[in-house]
Design a protein around this motif. Sequence first.
Motif, PDB file in Angstrom:
ATOM      1  N   ALA A 185       1.319  -1.537   0.442  1.00 61.66           N
ATOM      2  CA  ALA A 185       0.125   0.262   0.283  1.00 61.66           C
ATOM      3  C   ALA A 185       0.397   1.461  -0.076  1.00 61.66           C
ATOM      4  CB  ALA A 185      -0.954   0.117   1.393  1.00 61.66           C
ATOM      5  N   ARG A 186       1.562   0.903   1.035  1.00 62.07           N
ATOM      6  CA  ARG A 186       2.528   2.707   0.980  1.00 62.07           C
ATOM      7  C   ARG A 186       3.628   2.616  -0.774  1.00 62.07           C
ATOM      8  NH1 ARG A 186       1.443   6.015   4.550  1.00 62.07           N
ATOM      9  NH2 ARG A 186       3.632   6.847   5.310  1.00 62.07           N
ATOM     10  N   SER A 212      13.445  10.028   2.582  1.00 56.01           N
ATOM     11  CA  SER A 212      13.940  10.987   4.126  1.00 56.01           C
ATOM     12  C   SER A 212      14.965  11.202   3.153  1.00 56.01           C
ATOM     13  CB  SER A 212      14.131   9.494   4.624  1.00 56.01           C
ATOM     14  OG  SER A 212      13.843   9.302   5.466  1.00 56.01           O
ATOM     15  N   SER A 213      15.631  11.529   1.776  1.00 57.29           N
ATOM     16  CA  SER A 213      16.722  12.754   1.434  1.00 57.29           C
ATOM     17  C   SER A 213      16.405  13.934   1.260  1.00 57.29           C
ATOM     18  CB  SER A 213      16.604  11.651   0.523  1.00 57.29           C
ATOM     19  OG  SER A 213      18.250  10.439   0.911  1.00 57.29           O
ATOM     20  N   ASN A 254       8.354   6.961   9.781  1.00 61.63           N
ATOM     21  CA  ASN A 254       7.450   6.427   9.491  1.00 61.63           C
ATOM     22  C   ASN A 254       7.016   4.863   8.814  1.00 61.63           C
ATOM     23  OD1 ASN A 254       4.510   5.891   9.234  1.00 61.63           O
ATOM     24  ND2 ASN A 254       3.442   7.471   7.483  1.00 61.63           N
ATOM     25  N   ASP A 255       7.956   5.105   7.157  1.00 56.52           N
ATOM     26  CA  ASP A 255       8.170   3.665   6.599  1.00 56.52           C
ATOM     27  C   ASP A 255       9.455   2.928   7.313  1.00 56.52           C
ATOM     28  OD1 ASP A 255       5.844   3.704   5.063  1.00 56.52           O
ATOM     29  OD2 ASP A 255       6.898   5.605   4.034  1.00 56.52           O
ATOM     30  N   VAL A 256      10.362   3.880   8.738  1.00 56.56           N
ATOM     31  CA  VAL A 256      11.679   2.998   8.637  1.00 56.56           C
ATOM     32  C   VAL A 256      11.732   1.620  10.018  1.00 56.56           C
ATOM     33  CG1 VAL A 256      13.413   3.319   9.975  1.00 56.56           C
ATOM     34  CG2 VAL A 256      12.964   4.890   8.646  1.00 56.56           C
ATOM     35  N   TYR A 280       1.275   9.704  11.087  1.00 55.98           N
ATOM     36  CA  TYR A 280       2.481   8.462  11.492  1.00 55.98           C
ATOM     37  C   TYR A 280       1.429   7.246  11.163  1.00 55.98           C
ATOM     38  CZ  TYR A 280       6.336  11.195  12.788  1.00 55.98           C
ATOM     39  OH  TYR A 280       7.412  11.889  13.397  1.00 55.98           O
ATOM     40  N   SER A 281       0.385   6.858  10.172  1.00 62.37           N
ATOM     41  CA  SER A 281      -0.161   5.473  10.070  1.00 62.37           C
ATOM     42  C   SER A 281       0.327   4.404   9.433  1.00 62.37           C
ATOM     43  CB  SER A 281      -1.428   6.034   9.197  1.00 62.37           C
ATOM     44  OG  SER A 281      -0.882   6.127   7.689  1.00 62.37           O
ATOM     45  N   ALA A 282       1.766   4.444   9.261  1.00 63.86           N
ATOM     46  CA  ALA A 282       1.920   3.276   9.027  1.00 63.86           C
ATOM     47  C   ALA A 282       2.891   2.888   9.907  1.00 63.86           C
ATOM     48  CB  ALA A 282       3.361   3.657   7.597  1.00 63.86           C
TER      49      ALA A 282
END
Lengths: 312, 157
Positions: A42-43, A117-118, A125-127, A271-273
């Motif tokens: 989904a992400r 993140s760049s 969030n995805d980390v 921050y849903s992920a």
Amino acid sequence: MPPADGRPGRGLPARVERWLFAPGDPRRLAAVRIGLCGLLAARLASGPYPELATQPPALFRPISFLRLLDRMPSPEAVAALQALALGAAVLATVGLLTRFTLPVAWLAALPLVAMTSSLGKVVHNDVLLLLCLLPLLPSRAGAVWSLDARLRPVARPGPAFGWPVRTAMVVVAGAYFFSGLAKLLHAGPAWVASDNLRWVLYAASDAQPEPNPFALFVADRPLLAQLVAAATLAVELGFPLVLWRPRLAWVLVPAVVAMHAGIGLAMHLDYSAMAATVLVVFVDWPALADRLRGPGPEPAGRSGPVPAEERR
Amino acid sequence: MEQHLSPGAPEPAPRWARWFVGVYLALFVVCGVAGLEAWPLTGWRLFADARQARQPGFEAVTVDRAGRETPIPFPDLPAGYRGNVQILKGFARLPAGRQAAVCQAWAEVVRDRGGEVAEVRIYQTVTDVSQRSGDRGAPPARSLRFTCRPGSAGAAG
């Protein structure tokens, strides 16, 4: 480093090791695979990667291995990576060639998530999702509840299915604990005792097109702001207790989900992920499925005992 | 939490799994404790600093030929332009050529959206968020730090 022979030892490290490598339910590992890979898909499907690929090189602030580049990867490379990562994540979700598709999804997603993140700031969030998926890469995550499982004997609970899930649980617990620790180390008690949270929320509201009623409700009440800050710090620093007392998940998991929802409402930060990752990793989905199914014959892959620490 | 293996229990987890988990969690803990950024491992610094009421910042605006200033609408721009806070914070330390390239990128995206850009100005701001005017904060105090004009090699400070 843990002893390699698996013999029981004494003391806290040995107890931690026994807990990490105790037998586990293959369905719990499969549920975590389905949840995390579905979330990754989904992400990947909705991420801003094509837009980031067109960023002017002067604005590129690379992180980690992207420092090898002098600009964002080209739109063509990003499109190919996104298609590969998304396709592999979907296949890993349904459990087709899982031992191949899961690592491919993770490796192809890595540079895409690094792009987000760049921009000069780490996007956490995805980390957490990537870090929780890592222990699943070499595991037998497709042993049940997968297309792969149709061709294999039914998997029984065993040591191969426990450590990937428990490692992911440690990572989630550590993420919140270290977030709280960083607040203590950089701000100290002032993070709670000062008007810190009021000023954060006023600034967040002022940065939005319209005043934010949720942010202002808390920021206008100094005592409430300090209580919210104290609760935040308590939840973050206390989250690892869930590894020791699993029943605390009934309190701590909803608390962090509520914390992320509150941040979303008041500050419009997504921050849903991260919240979804916590739910996928800490909810005992097979137990929930059993409860919903009601009394009946034992499902496949659940003929052995379930480690006590996995019950809630 | 403690588990006891009974006779006839399954074989323990393989050696490689113990090493894999041990090394991974050790690196994870080291980064968390020391606040190291070795992405995707991270120091988990989320809102870690205590904010003061007086908050320093920057504002970038475009200026048309009549001298009218318009804030660059970063939230409405494509995702690649949304690192403005960090770029502006480090703008003074950028080489002159990079400063000009940053201004050029911002000017071009504003022009692409129909704006007229004669120059780009960067203001240093101080906002006292405790000073409220209804539901809004008082406007920040501004001081001009940089001006970028087309064709210039850098930004005049």
